[in-house]
Write a protein that holds these residues in place. Structure first.
Motif, PDB file in Angstrom:
ATOM      1  N   ALA A   1      53.868 -61.655-120.716  1.00 47.88           N
ATOM      2  CA  ALA A   1      53.420 -60.285-121.005  1.00 47.88           C
ATOM      3  C   ALA A   1      53.587 -59.425-119.765  1.00 47.88           C
ATOM      4  O   ALA A   1      53.744 -59.930-118.651  1.00 47.88           O
ATOM      5  CB  ALA A   1      51.962 -60.284-121.454  1.00 47.88           C
ATOM      6  N   HIS A   2      53.538 -58.121-119.985  1.00 53.79           N
ATOM      7  CA  HIS A   2      53.505 -57.215-118.839  1.00 53.79           C
ATOM      8  C   HIS A   2      52.088 -57.138-118.286  1.00 53.79           C
ATOM      9  O   HIS A   2      51.896 -57.041-117.086  1.00 53.79           O
ATOM     10  CB  HIS A   2      53.986 -55.827-119.248  1.00 53.79           C
ATOM     11  CG  HIS A   2      55.437 -55.788-119.596  1.00 53.79           C
ATOM     12  ND1 HIS A   2      56.082 -54.651-120.024  1.00 53.79           N
ATOM     13  CD2 HIS A   2      56.396 -56.756-119.564  1.00 53.79           C
ATOM     14  CE1 HIS A   2      57.361 -54.911-120.249  1.00 53.79           C
ATOM     15  NE2 HIS A   2      57.568 -56.196-119.981  1.00 53.79           N
ATOM     16  N   SER A   3      51.118 -57.169-119.196  1.00 53.75           N
ATOM     17  CA  SER A   3      49.722 -57.081-118.765  1.00 53.75           C
ATOM     18  C   SER A   3      48.857 -57.984-119.628  1.00 53.75           C
ATOM     19  O   SER A   3      49.055 -58.073-120.844  1.00 53.75           O
ATOM     20  CB  SER A   3      49.235 -55.627-118.862  1.00 53.75           C
ATOM     21  OG  SER A   3      47.887 -55.512-118.470  1.00 53.75           O
TER      22      SER A   3
ATOM     23  N   ASN B   1      53.266 -65.619-117.213  1.00 51.96           N
ATOM     24  CA  ASN B   1      54.122 -64.680-116.478  1.00 51.96           C
ATOM     25  C   ASN B   1      53.695 -63.264-116.850  1.00 51.96           C
ATOM     26  O   ASN B   1      53.694 -62.906-118.037  1.00 51.96           O
ATOM     27  CB  ASN B   1      55.592 -64.872-116.850  1.00 51.96           C
ATOM     28  CG  ASN B   1      56.126 -66.217-116.394  1.00 51.96           C
ATOM     29  OD1 ASN B   1      56.166 -66.511-115.210  1.00 51.96           O
ATOM     30  ND2 ASN B   1      56.525 -67.058-117.352  1.00 51.96           N
ATOM     31  N   ALA B   2      53.295 -62.488-115.855  1.00 46.78           N
ATOM     32  CA  ALA B   2      52.818 -61.128-116.123  1.00 46.78           C
ATOM     33  C   ALA B   2      52.933 -60.288-114.857  1.00 46.78           C
ATOM     34  O   ALA B   2      53.106 -60.809-113.752  1.00 46.78           O
ATOM     35  CB  ALA B   2      51.379 -61.148-116.616  1.00 46.78           C
TER      36      ALA B   2
ATOM     37  N   GLY C   1      56.678 -61.790-111.793  1.00 46.98           N
ATOM     38  CA  GLY C   1      56.142 -62.325-113.036  1.00 46.98           C
ATOM     39  C   GLY C   1      56.552 -61.484-114.232  1.00 46.98           C
ATOM     40  O   GLY C   1      56.868 -62.022-115.307  1.00 46.98           O
ATOM     41  N   LYS C   2      56.560 -60.150-114.059  1.00 43.64           N
ATOM     42  CA  LYS C   2      57.006 -59.274-115.150  1.00 43.64           C
ATOM     43  C   LYS C   2      58.476 -59.520-115.454  1.00 43.64           C
ATOM     44  O   LYS C   2      58.888 -59.563-116.631  1.00 43.64           O
ATOM     45  CB  LYS C   2      56.782 -57.816-114.780  1.00 43.64           C
ATOM     46  CG  LYS C   2      57.235 -56.847-115.873  1.00 43.64           C
ATOM     47  CD  LYS C   2      57.101 -55.388-115.435  1.00 43.64           C
ATOM     48  CE  LYS C   2      57.644 -54.453-116.507  1.00 43.64           C
ATOM     49  NZ  LYS C   2      57.592 -53.030-116.092  1.00 43.64           N
ATOM     50  N   ALA C   3      59.294 -59.660-114.408  1.00 45.65           N
ATOM     51  CA  ALA C   3      60.723 -59.916-114.610  1.00 45.65           C
ATOM     52  C   ALA C   3      60.941 -61.227-115.362  1.00 45.65           C
ATOM     53  O   ALA C   3      61.802 -61.324-116.246  1.00 45.65           O
ATOM     54  CB  ALA C   3      61.444 -59.940-113.264  1.00 45.65           C
ATOM     55  N   GLU C   4      60.126 -62.240-115.021  1.00 47.94           N
ATOM     56  CA  GLU C   4      60.237 -63.529-115.706  1.00 47.94           C
ATOM     57  C   GLU C   4      59.789 -63.408-117.161  1.00 47.94           C
ATOM     58  O   GLU C   4      60.403 -63.986-118.062  1.00 47.94           O
ATOM     59  CB  GLU C   4      59.388 -64.578-114.981  1.00 47.94           C
ATOM     60  CG  GLU C   4      59.491 -65.981-115.549  1.00 47.94           C
ATOM     61  CD  GLU C   4      60.895 -66.561-115.493  1.00 47.94           C
ATOM     62  OE1 GLU C   4      61.216 -67.405-116.365  1.00 47.94           O
ATOM     63  OE2 GLU C   4      61.671 -66.183-114.589  1.00 47.94           O
TER      64      GLU C   4
END
Length: 902
Positions: free
Chosen positions: A137-139, A163-164, A210-213
């Motif tokens: 997730a993004h958040s 992953n965020a 983490g956002k990229a992943e």
């Protein structure tokens, strides 16, 4: 009070003018859907031995006991047969416990939040066999979560992968080690302290990395396609609802950059195509809210019956194909060929419109050159006249002979041929009627001088040039997009252009082109008003300058007409782009997917069923058109239960959004075995519904035809224009413009247009109809024409051209519907070439009131609404070598008679 297109003498300047409602908004329709309350989803179940893989896909998924009773479980009732539970959505809200004994729980979305009792549970002790919880997730939001929303123990083969970009807690948003600790303390592993080294099974990255992943993991997710479907659905259900559309544009603007990050080109194209339609007030077929098919209802109804029969045969053939696809998910050449054919048809339609647009802009370019040349000539004329003035100043300091005069040069009428007309009429008194309105209300007439005429003309040149250049760029971007989507390599510098990059370029240039074209079209209006032009006597009497002014007006009018055509073509291209982008998404699924896991099978399913949906959608769209035709002709709708009144629109919306599948009933999301027998049952249900709907429409028509079996008696409405002092100001002004047009043709015979002179607004007074029924125009006549100097007619042949807009009002009681019979890319005018009837008005009226038989009435089914904009121009034919040619005829009175049926 309904909108007045002509201005009656008694209209008060302060009178409130109320716009009509476009016919699509007056018809029974769905209430607009609420985006945040739409938590619909699709579920897919795949059997793997004695266990199940369950995939849930949506845009906003709310996991609670009301929506997911089958998977919301307490600890003691955890599902024992789930191998994998995948939840795929733009936003996921976990409100109740989701418990399985062992297996994988995978959440993919831009935002995942835990609220109240919401939790993810793995209840069986960990073994060596890997399982666990994965969140990409993004958040991730824990601000309203319970103490332990992640009930698993990371040990043995059990893992926790996150992953965020950030983790939200009551203490704020966290990243890095602080975020890892925040996640750890919300698992059953937490015992009051944070270990210096976390176990290998805990893999958490909360940062930009983490956002990229997370994005990399979500590039194969199905939720972007579903979110795009949701956008399509909401637009299809209420394509002309302002509040819903504003909300949709907000959702699209926030969703687009996310789809770019995820490289989801197909979904991006879909939502941006919808944004383009919204910005142009179009439905998914490129039609406006006022559109009415220009077809006789009975002929259209018969055609619809034949289409149902043909479609039923086609659907039964496809039933075999679809069941095979689902029972044996592999690449299917026949399915691929059908999708390719569909893309080809849409692409060919777009290509034809692109070619027509190229030709239109070529013609505009020629006119641009002419416009520039005429402006230069006018500048030279003015310089020469200025020299004459200076010479006279030396001789006569008082300049008594150079008084400024205001004269009518009949520079056409604003909005003639421009796409802004429909919007102006739907919104209130148009600028076209504005000058007559101002004159009647005692307001000052807009007076131009030669400097402002030249300045505005230069602005038109600049705007049209910008529109043409933006079209060239958009056309190039569309061609590039097509190549990239078909797998052809296109370089962007030294790197291949990706699908997302190509889509983004085409989307951006589409918006730029639409904006530039609108600016060009909107700015032609004020230039072609029938305003008075302030000139000195020298200017007024300079034949060269007057000829150039007429050339200027003529050029501007032709540009306005071509811009109208260009706008119509652009709207068609926008609709075709939506069709093509949909086809690309299906083609991609069929070609590239190898159904080896639950997500890919779900996408394969959506692609193969789109073939089915398309056939049904065409039928339901035709049913909606049929009802609109019936309403236009009879002002009646079929008597149906409320839930069925908007059935075609609702089914069209579900089909367009991909929500409907033949595996279950409308709105049902529980999977079913997709067999040929089941599909045939679905076919029978749809065909029965469509035939029943058509029958209901026919019943209304039969009642109407019985009422009108004895025919109908037209009524007449006359408008008299007079020049004497006692005549109303607006009629005198109208005659001034007409006589100026005659004078201009006599003075400059080489500028006469074979297709008619510049049309001038007729300021009609519509008054009240004899019956409380909508009115349609049947015929129009010119009669009782009187000239002040009849001798000037010798050697001349006078003819009258009347143009009536195909858009106008239908009024019944307190209801007023705005309709438009113009077809995309076609003319928006009904054109008539008339002569003076030379018949007494009373005789002509009596003859015009003779009854029409029902068959004759049916022949007028697609006649324009009587309450519309009317324009007139005069042609003066004859030889300018005739000895009497220089004498200018002047009309002092004429009557326009309209024959109207209700």
């Amino acid at each position: 009070m309904p909108l007045i297109f002509g201005i009656a003498p008694e209209v008060n300047a302060q009178a409130e003018v109320q716009a009509c409602v476009p016919i699509a908004q007056l018809q029974p329709s769905l209430s607009h859907p609420n985006w945040d309350q739409d938590t619909a989803y699709e579920i897919s179940v795949l059997e793997e031995g004695d266990k199940l893989s369950v995939s849930i896909v949506g845009d906003l998924i709310v996991l609670d006991s009301n929506r997911f009773a089958s998977i919301v479980r307490s600890v003691d009732k955890a599902a024992p047969n789930i191998k994998r539970l995948s939840i795929d959505a733009r936003e996921i809200r976990v409100l109740d416990p989701i418990a399985i004994q062992s297996g994988w729980i995978v959440l993919n979305g831009t935002k995942v939040s835990f609220e109240g009792r919401g939790a993810l549970l793995l209840t069986k002790a960990a073994t060596k066999e890997k399982d666990g919880i994965v969140i990409n997730a993004h958040s991730i939001d824990f601000t309203s979560a319970n103490r332990v929303p992640l009930q698993l123990s990371v040990s043995g083969g059990r893992e926790m992968r996150v992953n965020a970009k950030d983790v939200a807690t009551p203490q704020g948003k966290l990243q890095g080690r602080d975020a890892i600790n925040a996640v750890w303390r919300r698992t059953t592993n937490y015992e009051g302290v944070f270990p210096p080294v976390y176990p290998d099974g805990l893999q958490i990255e909360v940062s930009s990395k983490g956002k990229a992943e997370a994005n990399a993991r979500m590039r194969e997710s199905a939720w972007p396609s579903y979110s795009a479907f949701k956008v399509s659905k909401h637009h299809a259900i209420a394509p002309f609802h302002n509040l819903s559309n504003r909300n949709l544009l907000t959702q699209i603007s926030s969703l687009s950059p996310i789809l770019v990050e995820l490289h989801q080109a197909e979904a991006l194209l879909t939502i941006e195509a919808i944004a383009s339609l919204i910005n142009q007030d179009l439905d998914s077929r490129g039609r406006k809210a006022a559109y009415v098919p220009s077809r006789d209802f009975l002929a259209a109804w018969n055609d619809f019956g034949g289409r149902i029969n043909d479609s039923e045969k086609q659907l039964r053939n496809w039933a075999v194909l679809i069941s095979q696809i689902h029972n044996s998910p592999k690449f299917d050449e026949k399915a691929f060929a059908q999708v390719e054919e569909r893309i080809s048809e849409s692409s060919n339609k777009m290509a034809a419109r692109q070619l027509a647009l190229d030709q239109t802009f070529l013609r505009i370019a020629i006119l641009e050159s002419r416009l520039k040349s005429v402006n230069q000539q006018i500048a030279v004329d003015r310089t020469n006249i200025d020299k004459k003035i200076k010479e006279l100043e030396e001789k006569d300091k008082e300049l008594a002979k150079l008084q400024t005069v205001t004269t009518v040069v009949a520079v056409a009428v604003s909005f003639v041929g421009t796409p802004a007309a429909g919007a102006a009429l739907a919104a209130g008194v148009s600028t076209a009627g504005g000058i007559v309105y101002q004159h009647n209300a005692g307001k000052p007439i807009n007076v131009e001088d030669l400097a402002t005429v030249a300045a505005k003309s230069a602005q038109v040149y600049s705007n049209v040039f910008a529109a043409r250049k933006s079209w060239e760029q958009h056309r190039e971007d569309l061609n590039t997009l097509d190549k990239v989507m078909r797998g052809e390599p296109v370089l962007n510098g030294d790197k291949p252009l990706t699908k997302t990059e190509a889509a983004k370029k085409a989307i951006d240039s589409a918006g730029t082109f639409a904006g530039k074209l609108k600016a060009a079209a909107d700015h032609t209006g004020p230039l072609t008003k029938p305003d008075m032009v302030q000139q000195s006597e020298l200017e007024k009497n300079d034949p060269i300058l007057q000829r150039h002014l007429l050339e200027l007006a003529d050029t501007q009018l032709q540009i306005a007409e071509l811009l109208n055509q260009a706008s119509s073509l652009q709207e068609g291209i926008a609709a075709s782009a939506a069709e093509v982008s949909d086809g690309y998404a299906i083609r991609y699924s069929i070609v590239s997917l190898k159904p080896s896991n639950d997500q890919e099978i779900l996408r394969w399913k959506a692609a193969s069923l789109q073939l089915w949906r398309t056939q049904l959608r065409l039928l339901y769209e035709q049913a909606a058109d049929l009802r609109r035709s019936l309403y236009y002709e009879t002002w009646q709708s079929p008597s149906l239960p409320k839930e069925l009144a908007s059935y075609p629109e609702e089914m069209t919306a579900y089909l367009a959004a991909g929500r409907y599948t033949p595996e279950a009933g409308l709105g049902t999301t529980t999977p079913a075995n997709l067999t040929e027998a089941h599909l045939n049952v679905e076919i029978s249900k749809h065909m029965g519904a469509l035939r029943g709907y058509a029958s209901a429409l026919k019943e209304v028509w039969d009642i109407y035809s019985n009422e009108r079996a004895g025919g109908v008696k037209p009524y007449t409405k006359s408008f008299e224009a007079r020049s004497e002092a006692s005549a109303p100001p607006h009629t005198k002004f109208f005659l001034q413009q007409i006589n100026a047009q005659i004078s201009n043709q006599v003075s400059h015979p080489n500028l006469r247009r074979t297709d008619g002179q510049l049309p001038i607004l007729i300021p009609l007074d519509f008054g009240t109809a004899p019956e409380d029924r909508p009115e349609r125009l049947v015929d129009i006549f010119i009669t009782d024409v009187s000239f002040k100097n009849p001798g000037a007619l010798v050697g001349k042949d006078i003819s009258y051209k009347v143009q009536v807009r195909l858009a106008g009002e239908l009024v019944k009681g307190q209801h007023c519907a705005y309709v438009d019979l113009a077809e995309a890319g076609g003319s928006n005018l009904w054109r008539l070439s008339l002569k003076d009837e030379r018949t007494e008005l009373s005789v002509l009226e009596q003859r015009s009131r003779l009854p029409l038989s029902f068959e004759d009435l049916r022949g007028k089914a697609t006649a324009p609404p009587a309450r519309s904009l009317y324009f007139m121009s005069i042609n003066v034919d004859g030889s300018d070598q005739d000895g009497n040619w220089r004498k200018v005829p002047e009309i002092e009175r004429l009557t326009i008679l309209r024959r109207i049926v209700q």
